[in-house]
Design a protein around this motif. Sequence first.
Motif, PDB file in Angstrom:
ATOM      1  N   GLN A   1      46.975  49.720  19.963  1.00 33.02           N
ATOM      2  CA  GLN A   1      48.303  49.248  20.212  1.00 33.02           C
ATOM      3  C   GLN A   1      48.480  48.515  21.437  1.00 33.02           C
ATOM      4  O   GLN A   1      47.856  49.006  22.341  1.00 33.02           O
ATOM      5  N   ASP A   2      49.022  47.270  21.493  1.00 29.81           N
ATOM      6  CA  ASP A   2      49.034  46.662  22.850  1.00 29.81           C
ATOM      7  C   ASP A   2      50.077  47.613  23.795  1.00 29.81           C
ATOM      8  O   ASP A   2      51.030  48.034  23.370  1.00 29.81           O
ATOM      9  N   VAL A   3      49.487  47.316  24.924  1.00 31.15           N
ATOM     10  CA  VAL A   3      50.081  48.128  26.125  1.00 31.15           C
ATOM     11  C   VAL A   3      51.386  46.939  26.468  1.00 31.15           C
ATOM     12  O   VAL A   3      50.939  45.769  26.615  1.00 31.15           O
ATOM     13  N   PRO A   4      52.584  47.355  26.617  1.00 31.82           N
ATOM     14  CA  PRO A   4      53.439  46.438  27.285  1.00 31.82           C
ATOM     15  C   PRO A   4      53.058  45.713  28.286  1.00 31.82           C
ATOM     16  O   PRO A   4      52.565  46.270  29.226  1.00 31.82           O
ATOM     17  N   SER A   5      53.370  44.363  28.380  1.00 32.65           N
ATOM     18  CA  SER A   5      52.918  43.694  29.448  1.00 32.65           C
ATOM     19  C   SER A   5      53.707  43.825  30.635  1.00 32.65           C
ATOM     20  O   SER A   5      53.479  43.424  31.846  1.00 32.65           O
TER      21      SER A   5
ATOM     22  N   ASN B   1      47.540  38.539  33.782  1.00 28.64           N
ATOM     23  CA  ASN B   1      47.466  39.332  34.976  1.00 28.64           C
ATOM     24  C   ASN B   1      48.319  40.608  34.670  1.00 28.64           C
ATOM     25  O   ASN B   1      47.884  41.727  35.329  1.00 28.64           O
ATOM     26  N   GLU B   2      49.253  40.477  34.036  1.00 28.34           N
ATOM     27  CA  GLU B   2      49.777  41.801  33.583  1.00 28.34           C
ATOM     28  C   GLU B   2      48.997  42.923  32.717  1.00 28.34           C
ATOM     29  O   GLU B   2      49.073  44.012  32.594  1.00 28.34           O
ATOM     30  N   GLN B   3      48.334  42.173  31.615  1.00 31.19           N
ATOM     31  CA  GLN B   3      47.336  42.614  30.975  1.00 31.19           C
ATOM     32  C   GLN B   3      46.033  43.449  31.877  1.00 31.19           C
ATOM     33  O   GLN B   3      45.671  44.548  31.466  1.00 31.19           O
ATOM     34  N   ARG B   4      45.579  42.859  32.756  1.00 30.88           N
ATOM     35  CA  ARG B   4      44.702  43.363  33.563  1.00 30.88           C
ATOM     36  C   ARG B   4      45.151  44.540  34.309  1.00 30.88           C
ATOM     37  O   ARG B   4      44.582  45.468  34.639  1.00 30.88           O
TER      38      ARG B   4
ATOM     39  N   CYS C   1      44.477  41.040  39.891  1.00 28.84           N
ATOM     40  CA  CYS C   1      44.831  39.724  39.321  1.00 28.84           C
ATOM     41  C   CYS C   1      43.664  38.536  39.275  1.00 28.84           C
ATOM     42  O   CYS C   1      42.698  38.877  40.129  1.00 28.84           O
ATOM     43  N   HIS C   2      44.078  37.507  38.565  1.00 27.95           N
ATOM     44  CA  HIS C   2      42.692  36.583  38.785  1.00 27.95           C
ATOM     45  C   HIS C   2      42.757  35.877  39.951  1.00 27.95           C
ATOM     46  O   HIS C   2      43.522  35.888  40.855  1.00 27.95           O
ATOM     47  N   ARG C   3      41.470  35.455  40.409  1.00 27.44           N
ATOM     48  CA  ARG C   3      41.184  34.938  41.631  1.00 27.44           C
ATOM     49  C   ARG C   3      41.674  33.520  41.861  1.00 27.44           C
ATOM     50  O   ARG C   3      41.224  32.842  40.818  1.00 27.44           O
ATOM     51  N   LYS C   4      42.485  33.142  42.445  1.00 32.72           N
ATOM     52  CA  LYS C   4      42.707  31.671  42.591  1.00 32.72           C
ATOM     53  C   LYS C   4      42.081  30.935  43.567  1.00 32.72           C
ATOM     54  O   LYS C   4      41.851  31.473  44.664  1.00 32.72           O
ATOM     55  N   THR C   5      41.115  29.787  43.154  1.00 29.89           N
ATOM     56  CA  THR C   5      40.415  29.079  44.074  1.00 29.89           C
ATOM     57  C   THR C   5      40.595  27.899  43.814  1.00 29.89           C
ATOM     58  O   THR C   5      41.311  27.198  42.695  1.00 29.89           O
ATOM     59  N   LEU C   6      40.506  26.792  44.866  1.00 27.62           N
ATOM     60  CA  LEU C   6      40.663  25.211  44.811  1.00 27.62           C
ATOM     61  C   LEU C   6      39.576  24.745  44.328  1.00 27.62           C
ATOM     62  O   LEU C   6      38.485  24.929  45.374  1.00 27.62           O
TER      63      LEU C   6
END
Length: 505
Positions: free
Chosen positions: A53-57, A94-97, A147-152
């Motif tokens: 079952q999906d965990v609430p985001s 990011n919420e799922q992570r 969270c996801h890594r943000k790169t330029l």
Amino acid sequence: MPLDIDLNITFSFPEEQSSSICESIAPSNIETPQFEFELNHPSNLIVEDNMNQDVPSNIESSEFEFELTHFSYVNDEDSLTSEINSRKRGFLTNEQRKAIYHILLSLSPDGKSHKYGVIPRIAALYNVHRSVIYRIWNQVKDTGNVCHRKTLCGRKRVQLDFERMRQVPLSKLSTYRALSNPLNIPKTSLIRLQKSGVIRRHSSTLKPYLKEDNMINRLRFCKDMLDSNSLPHDPKFISMHNIVFIDEKWFYITKTKKDEEEPYRTCKSKNFIGKLMFLAAVARPRFDDEKNVTFSGKIGIFPFVYEQPARRSSVNRVAGTLERKPITSVTREVNKSFLISKVLPAIKSMWPREDVGKIIYIQQDNARSHISTNDPDFCRAASEDGFDIQMTCQPPNSPDLNVLDLGFFNAIQSLQQQEAVNSIDELIDAVQKAFDDFSCQQSDKNFSTLQSCMIEITKIKGSNKYKIPHMKKDMMYNQGCIPTQLSCDSLLIQEVTEYLQSFDD
């Protein structure tokens, strides 16, 4: 051999031990969840399917609780791994992570490791590979951020200066290369901007020049097309079922330009390309309540040709065989003979029997080769057999007020150009086939477009500086609600009437 395990025994860590374990692994910027769960599992137990079952985001770390109640015994991990790999991998938000990290933290007895089978089951729950779960756990331990890594990455996008583009003369906006120089932008960048929708290509058609008298005549013509019974409160156009539109059109054996590499085509001059003029006559089609065609409205399309016997024999025919030759000069006498011998008999033979005796109008343009509206020979032939057929003319320099020039000719020409022709006879057959194959529903839509153009003409006082409005005719036709009479604004018609009266005075 089944395991003798009592699953109803409740296990929980002491509060001090739980806090010390979480503090040893949880970074300072992530709140440590308070958890308790019923768990008595050896190293060869994994979560049962009812945990899928999906965990609430929107779950918060401080409010997270996870309870594990059912288990099953598995012999190995290969079957579960193959099942996970066969699924399509998903992308985690990011919420799922964050939710995955809190689950891992809750199921880690020492804050460093997990029991056998927990990682694959969580990966199956979120439809990802188990290596993704490991990366999330290791990323939090290394960076403290889940969270996801943000790169330029990538080059900077080319910014288009629209204000500078508006200052470029229209003569330098015809090609990409001409536009790239004043904007100092590469041509390929302009092509990418056009494909992405930032800029668009458009063409400007050359329209007939209208004098003031022409615009007044156009305005009067549109006003006369209104149904007198609908005035003045609910003005509507007439249905146009009793009007036959006629006009001439040149058709060519081949186009001067085609978007293809083969075949190799040659011609001494464009003047040597075979062409033939046709006279088309079209009325508005009629349908019954079930949308079945009761009258197609396609009176006919007649080529301006004459027959002549061949003077010499060739590989294609023997001497004396009748050949069809194009009439290169269509004069008034030729036009009159075609109207009397071809158009009028076709109208009388095809016209609905219930409308015989009612007035039928034939609308033509103001070309010099056309007959006058009161030509005695035409009037005599038009009044025979109980018919009342009258000739009318559309306003000068107004091809947009003829349904043939408005869209019918373009449609059948596109169908004709799909056929490969090499002679006049093949061209006649191709044009006739295109005329017969043209849909009656599309022809009916052209008449609705004509009425919408008349509305636009009345709005701009008879000018031709307008765009054909989009009416969503396909959707209206599918719903069965396409009108045969378009309505006009009563205030607009009143304003037009007062405007025309000022010229009459």
